[in-house]
Design a protein around this motif. Structure first.
Motif, PDB file in Angstrom:
ATOM      1  N   GLU A 115       0.836  -1.213   0.000  1.00 52.12           N
ATOM      2  CA  GLU A 115       0.000   0.000   0.000  1.00 52.12           C
ATOM      3  C   GLU A 115       0.864   1.255   0.000  1.00 52.12           C
ATOM      4  OE1 GLU A 115      -2.147  -3.449   1.138  1.00 52.12           O
ATOM      5  OE2 GLU A 115      -0.369  -2.553   2.099  1.00 52.12           O
ATOM      6  N   GLU A 116       1.921   1.244   0.806  1.00 51.76           N
ATOM      7  CA  GLU A 116       2.822   2.401   0.844  1.00 51.76           C
ATOM      8  C   GLU A 116       3.509   2.596  -0.501  1.00 51.76           C
ATOM      9  OE1 GLU A 116       4.298   2.508   5.500  1.00 51.76           O
ATOM     10  OE2 GLU A 116       5.259   1.104   4.112  1.00 51.76           O
ATOM     11  N   ILE A 117       3.935   1.508  -1.101  1.00 55.68           N
ATOM     12  CA  ILE A 117       4.600   1.597  -2.394  1.00 55.68           C
ATOM     13  C   ILE A 117       3.628   2.097  -3.457  1.00 55.68           C
ATOM     14  CG2 ILE A 117       5.666   0.235  -4.237  1.00 55.68           C
ATOM     15  CD1 ILE A 117       6.839  -1.571  -2.073  1.00 55.68           C
ATOM     16  N   ALA A 118       2.383   1.610  -3.419  1.00 49.53           N
ATOM     17  CA  ALA A 118       1.380   2.027  -4.407  1.00 49.53           C
ATOM     18  C   ALA A 118       1.103   3.520  -4.307  1.00 49.53           C
ATOM     19  CB  ALA A 118       0.096   1.231  -4.198  1.00 49.53           C
ATOM     20  N   ASN A 119       0.988   4.027  -3.090  1.00 51.18           N
ATOM     21  CA  ASN A 119       0.715   5.468  -2.912  1.00 51.18           C
ATOM     22  C   ASN A 119       1.871   6.318  -3.416  1.00 51.18           C
ATOM     23  OD1 ASN A 119      -1.800   5.011  -1.745  1.00 51.18           O
ATOM     24  ND2 ASN A 119      -0.951   4.885   0.340  1.00 51.18           N
ATOM     25  N   GLU A 120       3.100   5.884  -3.112  1.00 48.44           N
ATOM     26  CA  GLU A 120       4.261   6.653  -3.555  1.00 48.44           C
ATOM     27  C   GLU A 120       4.478   6.512  -5.061  1.00 48.44           C
ATOM     28  OE1 GLU A 120       7.501   5.274  -1.237  1.00 48.44           O
ATOM     29  OE2 GLU A 120       6.719   6.018   0.676  1.00 48.44           O
ATOM     30  N   ASN A 121       3.978   5.421  -5.625  1.00 45.41           N
ATOM     31  CA  ASN A 121       4.198   5.141  -7.035  1.00 45.41           C
ATOM     32  C   ASN A 121       3.325   5.994  -7.943  1.00 45.41           C
ATOM     33  OD1 ASN A 121       5.571   3.598  -9.019  1.00 45.41           O
ATOM     34  ND2 ASN A 121       3.735   2.351  -9.323  1.00 45.41           N
ATOM     35  N   LYS A 122       2.274   6.600  -7.400  1.00 47.53           N
ATOM     36  CA  LYS A 122       1.362   7.406  -8.213  1.00 47.53           C
ATOM     37  C   LYS A 122       2.074   8.559  -8.885  1.00 47.53           C
ATOM     38  CE  LYS A 122      -2.818   6.364  -5.548  1.00 47.53           C
ATOM     39  NZ  LYS A 122      -3.878   6.913  -4.668  1.00 47.53           N
TER      40      LYS A 122
END
Length: 411
Positions: free
Chosen positions: A393-400
C-alpha cells in the motif's frame, strides 16, 4: 490257627476293584489297565507321526525368495542342476559422499522456494526516470527489485526485456564452477591462450601471467572480486577442459533454472556477443541461486582477498569488491552483502546486488545501462531506499507520482 489262615486266604480271593461299573479282581484290573495304556500310547504316536508328515509336506511347498540386490543374495542359480554353486559373496556397502560444494547457505533458509517469480506488470512499481533532482531518480535503462522472501517483483524497468549482462555473466560462471569442482586447493596453471584472449578482447583481469599457478579458490575470488577474465577462463578450463565445454554447462544451468527461453550465454566472461543475452530478472534469479550456494555466498560477500604468489607478485595479488566497498557507507536501509558489477559499451555500467534490510528482509537488485559505475551504485541506493521494508500500500501510494510523471513524459 488253621481257621485264621483259611479266613485270610478267603479274604484275598474275594479282593476286587471296580472298573467302568464292573467288579474285577486285582489281576483282571491290572491287565485291562495295561491294555488301555498301550492303546493310548499307540494313538499318541500315530498322531505325532501325522503332524510331522503334514509339516514336512507344507515346508516342501514353501519357497522363500530373498532380494537379488540385497546383502543376502549369496546363491548362484544354475537351472535344475543340483550341483549349483552356493559360494558366499561378500557385499561391500559404500557410504554416499555428499558434495560439500553443494551445501546451502544460511541465507537460503529465508528465500522463496524455486525460481518462478510472481510478476505482474500492473503490480510492478515504476522507477523515477524523469526528475533527476529527486533522491529516488534511477538512470539505468533496465532495473528490477526482487523480494527474496516472497518471490515478488516489487519494482522494475524493462525487467523482462532482453539486454546484455556484461560481466554480471560471471555470477553464473561462479555458480556452475562451484557445482563441478573437486577441491578448492587444486591448482591450475595459466596458459598463453588465456593471456592472449584477455589481451585481444581488452578484458578486465587479475594480472595473471602464463605459468602462474593459482588454486581453484584463487580463481573463484579473482572471477568475482576483480572480475578477472583470466581467472574466469582458468576456472572454466579447470572444470570442463575448455571455455566452450564450460559454456555448455552454463546453458544447462540456465535451463535448470527455467530461464532458457530468455537467457543464453556464449562465453564465461561477459564479452559482448549478439547471442549472449538475458533479462534483468534472469540475472536476479541467477544471483538468487548463487546466494543459496554456501561457497558462492562466501565469495560474493568477500570484500578483499589475496591470491597465491605469482611471478610478478611473490606475496600474492590483493583484490577487492569495489561495489561493496563503495556502497557500504551509503544509506540503503540495510546492508548490501554481495554484488557483481559489469561493463561493456553495449550494456553500459551494470550491477547485481544482494541486501538484507534493517527489518531482516532479503532483496536482490539488478540494473543495467547506466552511464557510469558510480551512477550504477547510486541507482541501487535509490531503489533500495525507495522500496525496501515498505508495504504494498505504501509503495502504491508513492508510485502514483512516478506513474503520472511517466505518462506526462510520453505526451
Amino acid at each position: 490257627m488253621r481257621n485264621s489262615r483259611k479266613r485270610r486266604r478267603s479274604l484275598g480271593r474275594r479282593t476286587y476293584r471296580k472298573r467302568n461299573g464292573q467288579r474285577l479282581s486285582v489281576r483282571e484290573y491290572k491287565l485291562r489297565r495295561r491294555k488301555e495304556i498301550l492303546v493310548h500310547t499307540v494313538s499318541l504316536a500315530a498322531g505325532v507321526a501325522i503332524l510331522v508328515t503334514v509339516f514336512v509336506f507344507i515346508m516342501s511347498k514353501v519357497h522363500i525368495t530373498l532380494p537379488k540386490d540385497g546383502p543376502f543374495d549369496t546363491f548362484t542359480e544354475q537351472g535344475d542342476d543340483d550341483e549349483a554353486s552356493h559360494d558366499i559373496v561378500d557385499t561391500e556397502i559404500k557410504e554416499v559422499e555428499l558434495n560439500p560444494f553443494l551445501e546451502k547457505s544460511e541465507d537460503a533458509r529465508a528465500f522463496f522456494k524455486g525460481y518462478k517469480v510472481d510478476y505482474m506488470e500492473t503490480n510492478v512499481a515504476h522507477l523515477n526516470s524523469n526528475n533527476k533532482d529527486k533522491e529516488d531518480y534511477v538512470d539505468s535503462s533496465y532495473a528490477v527489485l526482487l523480494d527474496l522472501d516472497t518471490g515478488k517483483v516489487i519494482a522494475g524497468r524493462g525487467a523482462k526485456t532482453r539486454m546484455f549482462p556484461a560481466s554480471m555473466t560471471k555470477i553464473l560462471t561462479l555458480l556452475v564452477a562451484a557445482e563441478h569442482i573437486k577441491s578448492l586447493d587444486d591448482e591450475y596453471e595459466i596458459n598463453e591462450g588465456i593471456v592472449q584472449y584477455v589481451l585481444e578482447n581488452d578484458c578486465s583481469n587479475v594480472g595473471l601471467e602464463a605459468g602462474d599457478k593459482q588454486t581453484v579458490r584463487d580463481l573463484m575470488y579473482g572471477t568475482i572480486l576483480k572480475s578477472g577474465a583470466d581467472a574466469a577462463i582458468g576456472l572454466a578450463e579447470y572444470v570442463a577442459g575448455s571455455q566452450e565445454a564450460f559454456v555448455e554447462l552454463m546453458n544447462q544451468k540456465v535451463a535448470e533454472l527455467g530461464l532458457s527461453s530468455s537467457a543464453h550465454f556464449t562465453n564465461c566472461v561477459g564479452i559482448f556477443d549478439e547471442d549472449l543475452y538475458c533479462t534483468p530478472l534472469d540475472i536476479a534469479i541467477i544471483l538468487k541461486a548463487a546466494e543459496e550456494n554456501k561457497l558462492c555466498n562466501e565469495v560474493l560477500h568477500t570484500k578483499t582477498y589475496t591470491t597465491s604468489p605469482t611471478k610478478a607478485a611473490p606475496n600474492g595479488i590483493s583484490i577487492s569488491n569495489l561495489f561493496i566497498r563503495r556502497i557500504e557507507d551509503k544509506d540503503t536501509l540495510g546492508t548490501v552483502l554481495g554484488a557483481k558489477t559489469g561493463y561493456v559499451h553495449q550494456a553500459g555500467s551494470c550491477a547485481a546486488s544482494y541486501e538484507v534490510s534493517a527489518q531482516g528482509k532479503h532483496y536482490i537488485c539488478v540494473t543495467a545501462k547506466a552511464y557510469s559505475s558510480w551512477r550504477c551504485i547510486y541507482d541501487h541506493v535509490a531503489i533500495y531506499t525507495t522500496f525496501v521494508d515498505k508495504t504494498p500500500e505504501e509503495i502504491a501510494n508513492e508510485n502514483k507520482d512516478n506513474i503520472e510523471a511517466s505518462n506526462e513524459a510520453l505526451k
